[in-house]
Design an enzyme around this catalytic site. Structure first.
Site, PDB file in Angstrom:
ATOM      1  CE  LYS A   1     -30.300  42.969  -8.618  1.00 55.72           C
ATOM      2  NZ  LYS A   1     -29.162  43.927  -8.797  1.00 55.72           N
TER       3      LYS A   1
ATOM      4  CE1 TYR B   1     -35.107  53.670 -13.640  1.00 54.81           C
ATOM      5  CE2 TYR B   1     -36.558  51.748 -12.578  1.00 54.81           C
ATOM      6  CZ  TYR B   1     -35.175  52.209 -13.129  1.00 54.81           C
ATOM      7  OH  TYR B   1     -34.030  51.619 -13.211  1.00 54.81           O
TER       8      TYR B   1
ATOM      9  CE  LYS C   1     -27.078  39.979 -14.028  1.00 54.12           C
ATOM     10  NZ  LYS C   1     -27.064  41.452 -13.758  1.00 54.12           N
TER      11      LYS C   1
ATOM     12  NE  ARG D   1     -30.575  41.762 -15.827  1.00 58.76           N
ATOM     13  CZ  ARG D   1     -30.953  40.828 -15.471  1.00 58.76           C
ATOM     14  NH1 ARG D   1     -31.672  39.808 -16.172  1.00 58.76           N
ATOM     15  NH2 ARG D   1     -31.044  40.273 -14.191  1.00 58.76           N
TER      16      ARG D   1
ATOM     17  CB  SER E   1     -36.912  48.807 -15.353  1.00 55.68           C
ATOM     18  OG  SER E   1     -36.422  47.400 -15.398  1.00 55.68           O
TER      19      SER E   1
ATOM     20  CE  LYS F   1     -33.073  45.843  -8.471  1.00 57.81           C
ATOM     21  NZ  LYS F   1     -31.674  46.043  -8.970  1.00 57.81           N
TER      22      LYS F   1
ATOM     23  CD  GLU G   1     -28.390  37.375   0.982  1.00 63.33           C
ATOM     24  OE1 GLU G   1     -27.498  38.191   1.542  1.00 63.33           O
ATOM     25  OE2 GLU G   1     -28.010  36.570   0.428  1.00 63.33           O
TER      26      GLU G   1
HETATM   27  C1  PBG Z   1     -27.466  45.525 -11.283  1.00 65.56           C
HETATM   28  C2  PBG Z   1     -28.891  46.115 -10.969  1.00 65.56           C
HETATM   29  C3  PBG Z   1     -29.960  45.640 -11.873  1.00 65.56           C
HETATM   30  C4  PBG Z   1     -30.935  46.690 -11.533  1.00 65.56           C
HETATM   31  C5  PBG Z   1     -30.352  47.695 -10.731  1.00 65.56           C
HETATM   32  N1  PBG Z   1     -28.822  47.278 -10.436  1.00 65.56           N
HETATM   33  C6  PBG Z   1     -30.266  44.574 -12.710  1.00 65.56           C
HETATM   34  C7  PBG Z   1     -29.746  43.298 -12.476  1.00 65.56           C
HETATM   35  O1  PBG Z   1     -29.328  43.035 -11.416  1.00 65.56           O
HETATM   36  O2  PBG Z   1     -29.631  42.667 -13.632  1.00 65.56           O
HETATM   37  C8  PBG Z   1     -32.112  46.599 -11.840  1.00 65.56           C
HETATM   38  C9  PBG Z   1     -33.121  47.940 -11.743  1.00 65.56           C
HETATM   39  C10 PBG Z   1     -34.234  47.813 -12.498  1.00 65.56           C
HETATM   40  O3  PBG Z   1     -34.733  46.992 -13.253  1.00 65.56           O
HETATM   41  O4  PBG Z   1     -34.954  49.068 -12.617  1.00 65.56           O
HETATM   42  N2  PBG Z   1     -26.706  45.017 -10.230  1.00 65.56           N
END
Ligand code: PBG
Length: 342
Positions: free
Chosen positions: A208, A328, A232, A218, A289, A263, A248
């Site tokens: 990720k 989505y 993050k 968010r 997203s 992701k 990972e």
């Molecule tokens: C939270 C999480 C996130 C997403 C899925 N789980 C956002 C983040 O890490 O800030 C993002 C999914 C998306 O953007 O569609 N841990």
């Protein structure tokens, strides 16, 4: 010999790849990649109160559902052949605190939504995120340690274990740790097994990346990192790091993940391919997203064709090696699939 070349002069070519592209029947016969609904997971946002807005400005066509609305949506997705749904809670800010306490409430929004789904549509697979970002005021995925000026790894893992057990008790098929703490897959597996939840699976958000593409998500769950806190990057991966992403994924497989995830998806197709070739468990990819928002925005401006761009973006992710895709577009893609079958 039948000669169907239009003029009398033709090249003597032993190889003419265009033969296999001549008509839709032949093209379909040799098509290498398809995105069937059974391999799609639909992310769904859940809100706790009708006073919260349903629409999400940066995600056209995506809504925050009340549990009653969620049941209707999930039933329709199931009818379309969608493989699973992934739930994300949008809590009111009064419920959020620094320990993420609402995440451990057995009567909380997610456990209630899971119970309702499993009661109404038992054959639909359900997964839930295990991370604290929807539950903390600062939007971080774990417990913030002011002295360290960072998220505390081991304190966070201790909470995530409890959260995973809570979701297993509510009946999820998969918990999906999306927090990127070290060692959390092994710790969660151990906690699930200790509680007798040997059949509850783990989909690890393994590779990720610290991505700008999470912006609209968010907005949807109200987890934009608050002022005064770092971003993050002390837990999510540097977008340029390929070897580390594979490491990972290997660690999460070793610790007991039933699937590993990459992701975002579109900008990381090389990582999807490399992870696919490195692990033996199914690989999921999350078209996040921002990837969805980007395609919608360009389509709204009249610059891209929405349906064709949607399908091509999903084909690319599938071709790169993703066995399962979170998107989505799940519903729209499944509807288009159904139209093509009939
Ligand atoms: C939270 C999480 C996130 C997403 C899925 N789980 C956002 C983040 O890490 O800030 C993002 C999914 C998306 O953007 O569609 N841990």
């Amino acid at each position: 010999m039948a000669r169907n070349h239009s003029n009398s002069e033709w090249l003597r070519l032993p190889r003419r790849p265009r033969r296999l592209r001549q008509g839709s029947a032949i093209r379909a016969l040799v098509a290498e990649t398809e995105v069937a609904p059974r391999g799609l997971i639909a992310p769904l946002f859940v809100r706790e109160s009708a006073t919260q807005e349903a629409e999400i400005a940066s995600l056209p066509g995506v809504r925050r559902f009340l549990i009653s609305e969620l049941l209707q949506e999930a039933a329709e997705l199931h009818g379309l052949g969608i493989g699973a749904v992934a739930l994300f809670p949008a809590l009111r800010s009064v419920r959020k605190d620094l320990r993420g306490s609402a995440a451990l409430d057995p009567k909380g929004l997610v456990p209630r939504a899971v119970r309702a789904l499993k009661k109404e549509i038992p054959s639909l697979a359900v997964m839930t995120d295990v991370a604290l970002d929807p539950y903390t005021p600062h939007g971080h995925d774990g417990i913030w340690n002011a002295k360290l000026n960072d998220v505390d790894n081991d304190a966070t893992v201790a909470v995530l274990r409890k959260m995973a057990v809570l979701y297993a008790e509510a009946g999820v098929d998969f918990v999906a740790p999306s927090d990127m703490m070290d060692g959390r897959i092994g710790a969660i597996r151990e906690a699930l097994d200790a509680g007798g939840h040997v059949r509850t699976g783990i989909i690890a958000y393994a590779a990720k990346f610290a991505s700008a593409y999470y912006g609209p998500f968010r907005e949807a769950v109200g987890s934009k990192t608050a002022q005064g806190y770092l971003d993050k990057r002390t837990y999510q991966l540097d977008p340029g790091n390929r070897r580390e992403a594979v490491l990972e994924a290997l660690l999460d497989e070793e610790e007991g993940a039933d699937m590993v995830m990459v992701k975002p998806a579109g900008p990381y197709l090389d990582i999807i391919r490399e992870v696919r070739e490195s692990v033996r468990v199914p690989v999921a990819a999350y078209q996040v997203s921002g990837e969805y928002a980007q395609i919608h925005a360009a389509a709204r401006a009249g610059w891209l064709d929405l349906e064709r761009t949607r399908d091509e973006s999903l084909i690319g992710i599938r071709r790169a090696g993703a066995d399962v895709i979170l998107t989505y577009f799940a519903r729209a893609a499944a509807e288009a699939w159904r139209r093509r079958q009939s």
